[in-house]
Design a protein around this motif. Structure first.
Motif, PDB file in Angstrom:
ATOM      1  N   LYS A 159       0.850  -1.195   0.000  1.00  0.00           N
ATOM      2  CA  LYS A 159       0.000   0.000   0.000  1.00  0.00           C
ATOM      3  C   LYS A 159       0.880   1.238   0.000  1.00  0.00           C
ATOM      4  O   LYS A 159       1.929   1.264   0.633  1.00  0.00           O
ATOM      5  CB  LYS A 159      -0.900   0.046   1.239  1.00  0.00           C
ATOM      6  CG  LYS A 159      -1.980  -0.988   1.245  1.00  0.00           C
ATOM      7  CD  LYS A 159      -2.877  -0.798   2.452  1.00  0.00           C
ATOM      8  CE  LYS A 159      -3.974  -1.839   2.470  1.00  0.00           C
ATOM      9  NZ  LYS A 159      -4.900  -1.625   3.585  1.00  0.00           N
ATOM     10  N   ILE A 160       0.416   2.279  -0.714  1.00  0.00           N
ATOM     11  CA  ILE A 160       1.113   3.559  -0.780  1.00  0.00           C
ATOM     12  C   ILE A 160       0.041   4.635  -0.933  1.00  0.00           C
ATOM     13  O   ILE A 160      -0.988   4.387  -1.572  1.00  0.00           O
ATOM     14  CB  ILE A 160       2.107   3.593  -1.969  1.00  0.00           C
ATOM     15  CG1 ILE A 160       2.888   4.901  -2.003  1.00  0.00           C
ATOM     16  CG2 ILE A 160       1.410   3.351  -3.278  1.00  0.00           C
ATOM     17  CD1 ILE A 160       4.001   4.927  -3.044  1.00  0.00           C
ATOM     18  N   PRO A 161       0.242   5.818  -0.354  1.00  0.00           N
ATOM     19  CA  PRO A 161      -0.728   6.890  -0.593  1.00  0.00           C
ATOM     20  C   PRO A 161      -0.875   7.139  -2.099  1.00  0.00           C
ATOM     21  O   PRO A 161       0.133   7.192  -2.826  1.00  0.00           O
ATOM     22  CB  PRO A 161      -0.127   8.099   0.119  1.00  0.00           C
ATOM     23  CG  PRO A 161       0.719   7.506   1.209  1.00  0.00           C
ATOM     24  CD  PRO A 161       1.277   6.241   0.594  1.00  0.00           C
ATOM     25  N   LEU A 162      -2.111   7.259  -2.561  1.00  0.00           N
ATOM     26  CA  LEU A 162      -2.371   7.442  -3.989  1.00  0.00           C
ATOM     27  C   LEU A 162      -1.638   8.652  -4.544  1.00  0.00           C
ATOM     28  O   LEU A 162      -1.053   8.592  -5.626  1.00  0.00           O
ATOM     29  CB  LEU A 162      -3.877   7.566  -4.237  1.00  0.00           C
ATOM     30  CG  LEU A 162      -4.299   7.781  -5.684  1.00  0.00           C
ATOM     31  CD1 LEU A 162      -3.866   6.613  -6.567  1.00  0.00           C
ATOM     32  CD2 LEU A 162      -5.794   7.999  -5.779  1.00  0.00           C
ATOM     33  N   ASP A 163      -1.623   9.757  -3.821  1.00  0.00           N
ATOM     34  CA  ASP A 163      -0.937  10.962  -4.303  1.00  0.00           C
ATOM     35  C   ASP A 163       0.555  10.721  -4.513  1.00  0.00           C
ATOM     36  O   ASP A 163       1.147  11.233  -5.464  1.00  0.00           O
ATOM     37  CB  ASP A 163      -1.155  12.133  -3.352  1.00  0.00           C
ATOM     38  CG  ASP A 163      -2.585  12.651  -3.378  1.00  0.00           C
ATOM     39  OD1 ASP A 163      -3.285  12.415  -4.380  1.00  0.00           O
ATOM     40  OD2 ASP A 163      -2.999  13.292  -2.399  1.00  0.00           O
ATOM     41  N   ASP A 164       1.190   9.925  -3.638  1.00  0.00           N
ATOM     42  CA  ASP A 164       2.613   9.606  -3.803  1.00  0.00           C
ATOM     43  C   ASP A 164       2.843   8.807  -5.083  1.00  0.00           C
ATOM     44  O   ASP A 164       3.819   9.042  -5.804  1.00  0.00           O
ATOM     45  CB  ASP A 164       3.137   8.819  -2.606  1.00  0.00           C
ATOM     46  CG  ASP A 164       3.207   9.643  -1.330  1.00  0.00           C
ATOM     47  OD1 ASP A 164       2.941  10.872  -1.377  1.00  0.00           O
ATOM     48  OD2 ASP A 164       3.517   9.056  -0.276  1.00  0.00           O
ATOM     49  N   LEU A 165       1.960   7.861  -5.359  1.00  0.00           N
ATOM     50  CA  LEU A 165       2.086   7.067  -6.582  1.00  0.00           C
ATOM     51  C   LEU A 165       1.915   7.941  -7.822  1.00  0.00           C
ATOM     52  O   LEU A 165       2.691   7.843  -8.769  1.00  0.00           O
ATOM     53  CB  LEU A 165       1.073   5.921  -6.590  1.00  0.00           C
ATOM     54  CG  LEU A 165       1.073   5.050  -7.846  1.00  0.00           C
ATOM     55  CD1 LEU A 165       2.426   4.378  -8.063  1.00  0.00           C
ATOM     56  CD2 LEU A 165      -0.047   4.016  -7.777  1.00  0.00           C
TER      57      LEU A 165
END
Length: 78
Positions: A57-63
């Protein structure tokens, strides 16, 4: 040519419109989860595992920022 689809993957009886998936040729590539609220969307990658979970999992904005940086870097040739 590969086909991308965006589909709701939430269990409709439990969590209506909480999770969206991007499918490539019907295989999940990324799942976007809104469990923590619309301001803390998470991208789930690297799966699915046998139990249906995605592995990371990763914050969507970071991706999104990382993908934009990749595009800029590849376009500039640097």
């Amino acid at each position: 040519m590969s086909k991308l689809e965006i589909v709701w993957s939430s269990a409709m009886d439990e969590y209506e419109k909480l999770t969206l998936e991007i499918l490539l040729d019907r295989y999940p590539v990324v799942r976007v989860n809104g469990e923590r609220g619309p301001d803390k969307l998470e991208a789930e990658l690297g799966g699915p595992e046998p139990d249906g979970r995605m592995a990371r999992k990763i914050p969507l904005d970071d991706l999104i920022e990382a993908l934009i940086d990749i595009r800029k870097t590849m376009a500039s040739g640097k």
